[in-house]
Design an enzyme around this catalytic site. Sequence first.
Site, PDB file in Angstrom:
ATOM      1  N   HIS A 241      31.680  40.405  -6.187  1.00 33.42           N
ATOM      2  CA  HIS A 241      31.774  42.500  -6.715  1.00 33.42           C
ATOM      3  C   HIS A 241      30.876  43.053  -7.947  1.00 33.42           C
ATOM      4  O   HIS A 241      30.229  43.684  -8.025  1.00 33.42           O
ATOM      5  CB  HIS A 241      32.808  42.313  -6.502  1.00 33.42           C
ATOM      6  CG  HIS A 241      34.231  41.879  -5.691  1.00 33.42           C
ATOM      7  ND1 HIS A 241      33.063  42.626  -3.882  1.00 33.42           N
ATOM      8  CD2 HIS A 241      34.561  42.159  -4.881  1.00 33.42           C
ATOM      9  CE1 HIS A 241      34.043  41.808  -2.819  1.00 33.42           C
ATOM     10  NE2 HIS A 241      35.260  41.764  -3.732  1.00 33.42           N
TER      11      HIS A 241
ATOM     12  N   HIS B 232      32.631  44.588   0.019  1.00 30.99           N
ATOM     13  CA  HIS B 232      33.276  45.513   0.254  1.00 30.99           C
ATOM     14  C   HIS B 232      33.074  46.421  -1.408  1.00 30.99           C
ATOM     15  O   HIS B 232      32.847  47.770  -1.094  1.00 30.99           O
ATOM     16  CB  HIS B 232      34.696  45.709   0.604  1.00 30.99           C
ATOM     17  CG  HIS B 232      35.648  45.500  -1.052  1.00 30.99           C
ATOM     18  ND1 HIS B 232      35.937  44.072  -1.266  1.00 30.99           N
ATOM     19  CD2 HIS B 232      36.125  46.396  -1.191  1.00 30.99           C
ATOM     20  CE1 HIS B 232      36.872  44.605  -1.921  1.00 30.99           C
ATOM     21  NE2 HIS B 232      37.188  45.714  -2.048  1.00 30.99           N
TER      22      HIS B 232
ATOM     23  N   LYS C 228      43.270  39.913 -13.104  1.00 29.40           N
ATOM     24  CA  LYS C 228      44.662  40.252 -12.776  1.00 29.40           C
ATOM     25  C   LYS C 228      45.930  40.493 -13.813  1.00 29.40           C
ATOM     26  O   LYS C 228      46.627  39.789 -14.022  1.00 29.40           O
ATOM     27  CB  LYS C 228      45.419  39.061 -11.773  1.00 29.40           C
ATOM     28  CG  LYS C 228      44.072  38.777 -10.236  1.00 29.40           C
ATOM     29  CD  LYS C 228      44.265  39.735  -9.368  1.00 29.40           C
ATOM     30  CE  LYS C 228      43.428  38.878  -8.470  1.00 29.40           C
ATOM     31  NZ  LYS C 228      42.159  39.680  -7.434  1.00 29.40           N
TER      32      LYS C 228
HETATM   33  C1  BG6 Z   1      39.289  40.931  -3.021  1.00 33.86           C
HETATM   34  C2  BG6 Z   1      39.621  39.890  -4.187  1.00 33.86           C
HETATM   35  O1  BG6 Z   1      37.502  40.980  -2.935  1.00 33.86           O
HETATM   36  O2  BG6 Z   1      38.584  42.303  -3.678  1.00 33.86           O
HETATM   37  C3  BG6 Z   1      40.572  40.036  -4.759  1.00 33.86           C
HETATM   38  O3  BG6 Z   1      39.790  38.925  -2.973  1.00 33.86           O
HETATM   39  C4  BG6 Z   1      40.537  41.695  -5.495  1.00 33.86           C
HETATM   40  O4  BG6 Z   1      41.601  39.656  -5.237  1.00 33.86           O
HETATM   41  C5  BG6 Z   1      40.302  42.935  -4.561  1.00 33.86           C
HETATM   42  O5  BG6 Z   1      42.354  41.973  -5.372  1.00 33.86           O
HETATM   43  C6  BG6 Z   1      39.766  43.999  -5.199  1.00 33.86           C
HETATM   44  O6  BG6 Z   1      38.668  45.034  -4.881  1.00 33.86           O
HETATM   45  P1  BG6 Z   1      39.829  46.463  -4.878  1.00 33.86           P
HETATM   46  O7  BG6 Z   1      38.593  46.964  -3.553  1.00 33.86           O
HETATM   47  O8  BG6 Z   1      40.904  46.723  -4.360  1.00 33.86           O
HETATM   48  O9  BG6 Z   1      38.895  46.457  -6.338  1.00 33.86           O
END
Ligand code: BG6
Length: 481
Positions: free
Chosen positions: A239, A177, A328
């Site tokens: 990511h 995403h 985190k």
């Molecule tokens: C997810 C992870 O893919 O991405 C999560 O599994 C994380 O642990 C999240 O919190 C972060 O996404 P965003 O869009 O909030 O930066």
Amino acid sequence: MVSRVIPVDDFDLVIFGATGDLAHRKILPGLFRRFKAGQIPATSRIIGAARTAQDDDAFRAEAEGAIREFGGVTGEDPQLAEFLPLLGYVAIDARGEGGWQELKARMRPGAVHAFYFSVAPALFGDIAERLAGHGIADDDSRIVVEKPFGRDLASARALNATLARHFDEHQIYRIDHYLGKETVQNLMAVRFANVLFEPLWNAQFIDHVQITVAETVGVAGRGSYYDKSGAIRDMVQNHMMQLLCLIAMEPPYHFDPDAVRDEKLKVIRALEAVPPEDIVRGQYRGDDADYLKDAEDPESRTESYVAMKVRISNWRWQGTPFYLRTGKKLRARTSEIAITFKEPPHSIFDDSGQPKANELVIRLQPNEGMNLKVMIKEPGPGGMRLVQVPLDMSFADALGPEGADMPDAYERLIMDVIRGNQTLFMRGDEVEAAWAWTDPIINAWEDSKRRPEPYDPGSSGPEEALRLMHRDNRRWREIRS
Ligand code: BG6
């Protein structure tokens, strides 16, 4: 500034796992927003499929609740009333035969067919087999799969092989995403639609790059999943790897799915192995929030924070390290990429000190924008004194309400699936190459007896991570939103 919304073709989208968290939080509210924006034809159908026995009306009520809760809809919304009839539901047994004929009967010939696997990866094979076996999917159908795409190279290969038995690569949309975030796509626009940066975008002019994805949330509530994963599997392999690729890749010959993904793959393959001394792992430990409690394992060695120094072995980046960190329960929620240029090779301003290095910061979230630090003369008499000032641009300010109202990553990505555009999705070889690089890092840690460094919740991470930078005479940027 008015953005152009180009409606997609009429489609039937089946969401497997439609009663789950992702469907509720992201997929259904995202589809509604695209409907509101005029992008989804009113003839389209969104079919929820899950084990729960319920009818169309019950699913519509469930979806309405989710859209209200997670899509920020309050009170009467006439467009919500128009959207809900697009939804339908089929109770399905992913591992049995129940429901598949009904699903087949619902699919309309002539519409784009897409199947979203919002389920545990263990079910991917069963669903793919039944879609193909019952003749529900054909050569034009698309399937969408979520992360985690495997937990190591072997399992990712097995998943790719399972999907490949029934679907061709051009039909498989692996979601990361982060690639759907507007500012992440903007990295490509900034680099390849301007002449300003690209000539400097190499080891000759860039001292180092910092990529930070800091979160304030902990893992409470999803500890049992997270503890089997950790920051490297959860964030770095996917990511952060994507961010790194977009910063480091060569210009593709065209903004075309395979051209872009070929260039990203080259970056991943050029990543050097990371020695243990270049990685710091941490766990948040405190009275109010404690990773070991959240993970429900007092012995856990899984990292909730990781910082690492990454080298890319190619001509462009030889000698320019990329520092990655994510964690985190940190001080602020912020994702950014900071590019620190080299200092000017010679200063003509004898009394005013050495000019400082330029820095380009691309803020991914929150407050998306760019900040370029440049040297100027401090105003006023009294000689030539240099001062560094920011050229700061918030996209929301620069682009007006359109800039502030950016679509959620899922909205963008689902529309790309319907359009048949794979540019922002990971190709199978890309995912495997990313695991091939992270596997040895993870294995070396599992073989070691070390424990992650503790850090205070609300801090910037473990002290050790500071040393990773100090050792190289560099400093992390402050974590703040
Ligand atoms: C997810 C992870 O893919 O991405 C999560 O599994 C994380 O642990 C999240 O919190 C972060 O996404 P965003 O869009 O909030 O930066």
